[in-house]
Design an enzyme around this catalytic site. Structure first.
Site, mmCIF file in Angstrom:
data_model
loop_
_atom_site.group_PDB
_atom_site.id
_atom_site.type_symbol
_atom_site.label_atom_id
_atom_site.label_comp_id
_atom_site.label_asym_id
_atom_site.label_seq_id
_atom_site.Cartn_x
_atom_site.Cartn_y
_atom_site.Cartn_z
ATOM 1 C CG HIS B 56 -1.892 -1.367 1.522
ATOM 2 N ND1 HIS B 56 -2.723 -1.771 0.565
ATOM 3 C CD2 HIS B 56 -1.833 -2.080 2.450
ATOM 4 C CE1 HIS B 56 -3.092 -2.864 0.761
ATOM 5 N NE2 HIS B 56 -2.876 -3.178 2.109
ATOM 6 C CG HIS B 219 -6.017 -6.098 0.974
ATOM 7 N ND1 HIS B 219 -7.036 -5.566 2.057
ATOM 8 C CD2 HIS B 219 -4.687 -5.886 1.694
ATOM 9 C CE1 HIS B 219 -6.322 -5.153 2.865
ATOM 10 N NE2 HIS B 219 -5.198 -5.072 2.979
#
Lengths: 333, 333
Positions: B56, B219
């Protein structure tokens, strides 16, 4: 083609509307597609104008602001800005101390900036100097270029020349610094995937799933060669070795080591690449004084990276560290 | 799968080596995969620890530094950090004023941070408070979450709570500010393409060439629905309307409007999306006080974006504007 756009013909103009909405510290001439710092012209300061095809963001519009560019001209995607546009920007930023054009070495860009400089000089008497960046060691000539292409070093030229102008240097002095940065910088890039120009709607080139392109340009122009997909440490060697073979980066005050993302590569991978680049430099006796890791000169969503090295002296180091306040690069303020 | 990596098993550890090489202002515990600000622990200041799965970036490691986090724990890609790791970070940053854990609402993260807090309290007596972010309006429960997922607001929580800690507030006060940011923030995301987890080597999900996923998680978790690829202005409506339906963003001191890139989307398209978002907000009577456009909480190379709105009051506005000095967010210094 899936993209976050409306009509492909409006991509650049709508992105500039978004930039204007997000950055009140900029002033955008939407008709001419010019991004100005809001307080331009700054009286008595040498002004910096750059520009080029869109699709390389944050370059150039994201580097407009105190400590860097006074204005950037946005061409259509991967298309040079036109002379009228550059002329308008040149007149719009002139604060009486002259204007430096920073131009990446692509035939169209060089021609259009040159024409604009002549027109501006003839019409308003503004003094213009140009510095052409040509740091890409990958190829001697290319699809859009006679001589080497201008790539990653352009970011450093804009930053360091911007700081020199802020220090009150005259046009010749700022141009000299800009040329020194270009002369001391070398780059090479690679791609894992193609980019897709919105108006074309399909990938610029085909690259099989098991191959990568070494020496790619920032518009998807062919590079040196295609090789089988390789581990990051081998990719790093393929990029850094031609750079080190082209200029002696040892000694002096160390280098700026810049690992640039082409647009579609995660930051996680860029840091991993930086680790490999730093290891090669250490082994080669090259001292890293400063680093930069991230997507600063991109090719739309192309996956891949480039490496730029800039040999620093104490003056370039000081100018690199000087305050800068732009959407794409900011420190010290 | 083509990526700039060596062995998929080493991606996170090698990226952290690169981060350490590029950022001398950070100190990295490579064994425990913890990124610290180099001067941690800061005596007398409430310390902030966050972390989560890698992939991320710049979240969370890129947000370590003065004005933001004291430490970040990097899990494997899309995998929670383990309790021992979080405990080590908690002990490593404690400057005597307690530690705030900032945790995105995923079952594994919440459990492991909780366990670490208990272990740290039992072993060293350090006082720990946790704030859980759960701003994603897309789905009520999801693949990895009971309740809403924590996404974009986490960036604002880390920034604003970091500023509150810098002002010398006590642990309860910093936690209150962090919870207020989360309570006043809502997000929703979308994807054009999947991401590829290095260890898996194939796309996390399949998304046909003519479809996009609205309400995607960070995700690649399924969102609300798949719809035909649509123009940016319709995509913006699909993201902003559920946010506005969930909380009243009119009045007060305006909002922070944050258009986030998922990793593989060019900045050009993010600014174009920002233009659409800003137009919807204007039409809806929502005043934009601050903006943020760029890839701040990504999903590897996933193409797409998310929108986060945060309702500001004068205190949150002031704390947002306070100086910050991290690799991924920097201003005022």
């Amino acid at each position: 083609m899936k993209k976050l756009i409306n009509d492909p013909a409006d991509v650049v103009s709508e992105a500039l509307l978004g930039m204007a909405a997000a950055h009140p510290e900029l002033r955008i001439d939407h008709e001419n597609k010019i991004v100005y710092r809001a307080d331009a012209p700054v009286q008595g300061k040498v002004a910096l104008v750059s520009g080029g095809g869109s699709g390389h963001e944050p370059l150039h519009g994201g580097f407009v602001g105190p400590g860097m560019l006074d204005a950037a001209c946005a061409g259509e995607v991967f298309t040079s800005p036109v002379p009228d546009q550059v002329m308008a920007a040149t007149r719009g930023v002139d604060g009486g101390a002259g204007v430096l054009h920073i131009v990446k070495n692509y035939t169209g860009d060089v021609m259009n900036f040159e024409m604009a400089a002549e027109l501006a000089a003839a019409e308003t008497g503004v003094e213009v100097e140009a510095v052409i960046t040509d740091d890409d060691v990958a190829v001697q000539d290319s699809l859009y270029t006679a001589g080497r292409r201008g790539v990653g070093i352009t970011v450093a030229v804009e930053k360091i020349a911007g700081a020199a102008a802020d220090e009150g240097r005259d046009l010749a002095g700022v141009a000299e610094v800009a040329r020194r940065v270009n002369a001391n910088g070398r780059s090479m890039g690679m791609a894992l995937t193609s980019c897709i120009v919105p108006a074309a709607g399909h990938p610029t080139f085909d690259l099989p799933d098991d191959q990568i392109e070494i020496g790619i340009g920032i518009h998807g122009e062919p590079g040196r060669r295609r090789v089988p997909a390789a581990p990051a440490r081998e990719v790093a060697e393929m990029l850094v070795e031609p750079i080190l073979a082209d200029l002696d980066f040892t000694g002096g005050d160390g280098v700026l080591a810049f690992v640039n993302g082409m647009g579609g590569t995660p930051l996680l991978e860029l840091y991993l690449m930086y680790n490999e680049v730093a290891a090669i430099l250490a082994k080669s006796g090259v001292t890293v004084a400063r680093s930069l890791v991230g997507p600063y000169i991109t090719s739309l969503e192309m996956a891949g990276c480039s490496v730029t090295l800039l040999k620093l002296d104490d003056e370039l180091l000081r100018l690199w560290d000087a305050p800068v306040r732009t959407p794409g690069m900011r420190w010290g303020v």
